[in-house]
Design a protein around this motif. Structure first.
Motif, PDB file in Angstrom:
ATOM      1  N   ASP A  69       1.024  -1.266   0.325  1.00 26.13           N
ATOM      2  CA  ASP A  69      -0.433  -0.001   0.227  1.00 26.13           C
ATOM      3  C   ASP A  69       1.015   0.990   0.094  1.00 26.13           C
ATOM      4  OD1 ASP A  69       1.017  -0.038   2.474  1.00 26.13           O
ATOM      5  OD2 ASP A  69      -0.547   0.026   3.560  1.00 26.13           O
ATOM      6  N   HIS A  70       2.302   1.015  -0.261  1.00 31.15           N
ATOM      7  CA  HIS A  70       3.311   1.929  -0.458  1.00 31.15           C
ATOM      8  C   HIS A  70       4.525   2.131  -0.647  1.00 31.15           C
ATOM      9  CE1 HIS A  70       4.476   0.724   3.683  1.00 31.15           C
ATOM     10  NE2 HIS A  70       5.232   1.217   3.203  1.00 31.15           N
ATOM     11  N   ALA A  71       5.574   2.689  -1.193  1.00 36.37           N
ATOM     12  CA  ALA A  71       6.744   2.670  -0.970  1.00 36.37           C
ATOM     13  C   ALA A  71       7.656   3.184  -0.082  1.00 36.37           C
ATOM     14  CB  ALA A  71       7.019   3.034  -3.043  1.00 36.37           C
ATOM     15  N   ASP A  72       9.197   2.297  -0.449  1.00 33.67           N
ATOM     16  CA  ASP A  72       9.606   2.450   0.554  1.00 33.67           C
ATOM     17  C   ASP A  72      10.535   3.913   0.127  1.00 33.67           C
ATOM     18  OD1 ASP A  72       9.214   1.478   2.642  1.00 33.67           O
ATOM     19  OD2 ASP A  72      10.827  -0.477   2.819  1.00 33.67           O
ATOM     20  N   ALA A  73      10.520   4.555  -1.306  1.00 35.39           N
ATOM     21  CA  ALA A  73      11.854   4.924  -1.756  1.00 35.39           C
ATOM     22  C   ALA A  73      11.495   4.671  -3.456  1.00 35.39           C
ATOM     23  CB  ALA A  73      13.114   4.908  -1.246  1.00 35.39           C
ATOM     24  N   ILE A  74      11.601   6.332  -4.005  1.00 35.42           N
ATOM     25  CA  ILE A  74      11.416   6.464  -5.595  1.00 35.42           C
ATOM     26  C   ILE A  74      12.802   7.016  -5.687  1.00 35.42           C
ATOM     27  CG2 ILE A  74      11.007   7.199  -7.657  1.00 35.42           C
ATOM     28  CD1 ILE A  74       7.902   7.779  -6.078  1.00 35.42           C
ATOM     29  N   ASP A  75      13.429   6.402  -6.330  1.00 38.69           N
ATOM     30  CA  ASP A  75      15.244   6.917  -7.203  1.00 38.69           C
ATOM     31  C   ASP A  75      15.078   6.824  -8.271  1.00 38.69           C
ATOM     32  OD1 ASP A  75      15.845   6.348  -4.534  1.00 38.69           O
ATOM     33  OD2 ASP A  75      16.351   4.354  -4.860  1.00 38.69           O
ATOM     34  N   VAL A  76      15.910   8.539  -8.225  1.00 37.90           N
ATOM     35  CA  VAL A  76      15.603   8.688  -9.854  1.00 37.90           C
ATOM     36  C   VAL A  76      17.305   8.871 -10.439  1.00 37.90           C
ATOM     37  CG1 VAL A  76      14.916  10.559 -11.487  1.00 37.90           C
ATOM     38  CG2 VAL A  76      13.631  10.069 -10.258  1.00 37.90           C
ATOM     39  N   PRO A  89       7.623   7.284   3.801  1.00 37.79           N
ATOM     40  CA  PRO A  89       6.912   5.936   3.018  1.00 37.79           C
ATOM     41  C   PRO A  89       6.464   6.780   1.830  1.00 37.79           C
ATOM     42  CG  PRO A  89       5.872   5.880   5.019  1.00 37.79           C
ATOM     43  CD  PRO A  89       7.143   5.998   5.380  1.00 37.79           C
ATOM     44  N   ILE A  90       5.654   5.839   0.722  1.00 32.63           N
ATOM     45  CA  ILE A  90       5.298   6.859   0.298  1.00 32.63           C
ATOM     46  C   ILE A  90       3.629   5.873  -0.039  1.00 32.63           C
ATOM     47  CG2 ILE A  90       5.498   8.359  -2.637  1.00 32.63           C
ATOM     48  CD1 ILE A  90       8.521   7.797  -1.978  1.00 32.63           C
ATOM     49  N   LYS A  91       2.819   7.142   0.206  1.00 34.26           N
ATOM     50  CA  LYS A  91       1.352   6.218  -0.319  1.00 34.26           C
ATOM     51  C   LYS A  91       0.843   6.138  -1.667  1.00 34.26           C
ATOM     52  CE  LYS A  91      -3.062   6.922   1.251  1.00 34.26           C
ATOM     53  NZ  LYS A  91      -4.812   7.301   2.103  1.00 34.26           N
ATOM     54  N   ALA A  92       0.726   4.731  -1.777  1.00 36.13           N
ATOM     55  CA  ALA A  92      -0.439   4.421  -3.879  1.00 36.13           C
ATOM     56  C   ALA A  92      -1.420   5.333  -3.735  1.00 36.13           C
ATOM     57  CB  ALA A  92      -0.322   3.283  -2.895  1.00 36.13           C
ATOM     58  N   GLY A  93      -1.404   5.137  -4.644  1.00 31.74           N
ATOM     59  CA  GLY A  93      -2.776   5.606  -5.448  1.00 31.74           C
ATOM     60  C   GLY A  93      -2.616   6.919  -5.672  1.00 31.74           C
TER      61      GLY A  93
END
Length: 105
Positions: A69-76, A89-93
């Motif tokens: 229901d979430h992601a721990d991180a986004i790497d670019v 945490p980055i909430k889904a949706g």
């Protein structure tokens, strides 16, 4: 007629990531985006602007999160070589817009 009712039978967890380059190109074409899930799995996508013969990818990038229901991180990793991380945490949706920062490599 084909009808998909998956979203009605099972929660669909996703994140959309939209990129905006400042040092790289404006759309972030060529950027590598990795979403890190709570169980440690990593999903990598490259924003290439195309997805097949005579077609074009939809911007933003779409990440299916399975049961998370979430992601721990986004790497670019931007085309300029710069790297940028958003820690959750980055909430889904939702759609997350990542604007290229002037971070060191």
């Amino acid at each position: 007629m084909l009808v998909s009712d998956l979203a009605q039978r099972h929660a669909v967890h996703f994140l959309k990531v939209r990129l905006r380059g400042t040092r790289s190109n404006r759309e972030g074409l060529g950027a590598q985006v990795t979403v890190v899930l709570p169980d440690g799995r990593r999903i990598l996508k490259v924003l290439d602007g195309k997805s097949g013969y005579l077609s074009q990818s939809d911007l933003p990038l779409y990440f299916g999160l399975a049961d998370a229901d979430h992601a721990d991180a986004i790497d670019v990793r931007w085309p300029s070589g710069r790297r940028q991380s958003l820690v959750g945490p980055i909430k889904a949706g939702q759609t997350i817009e990542v604007i290229e920062q002037g971070l060191s490599r």
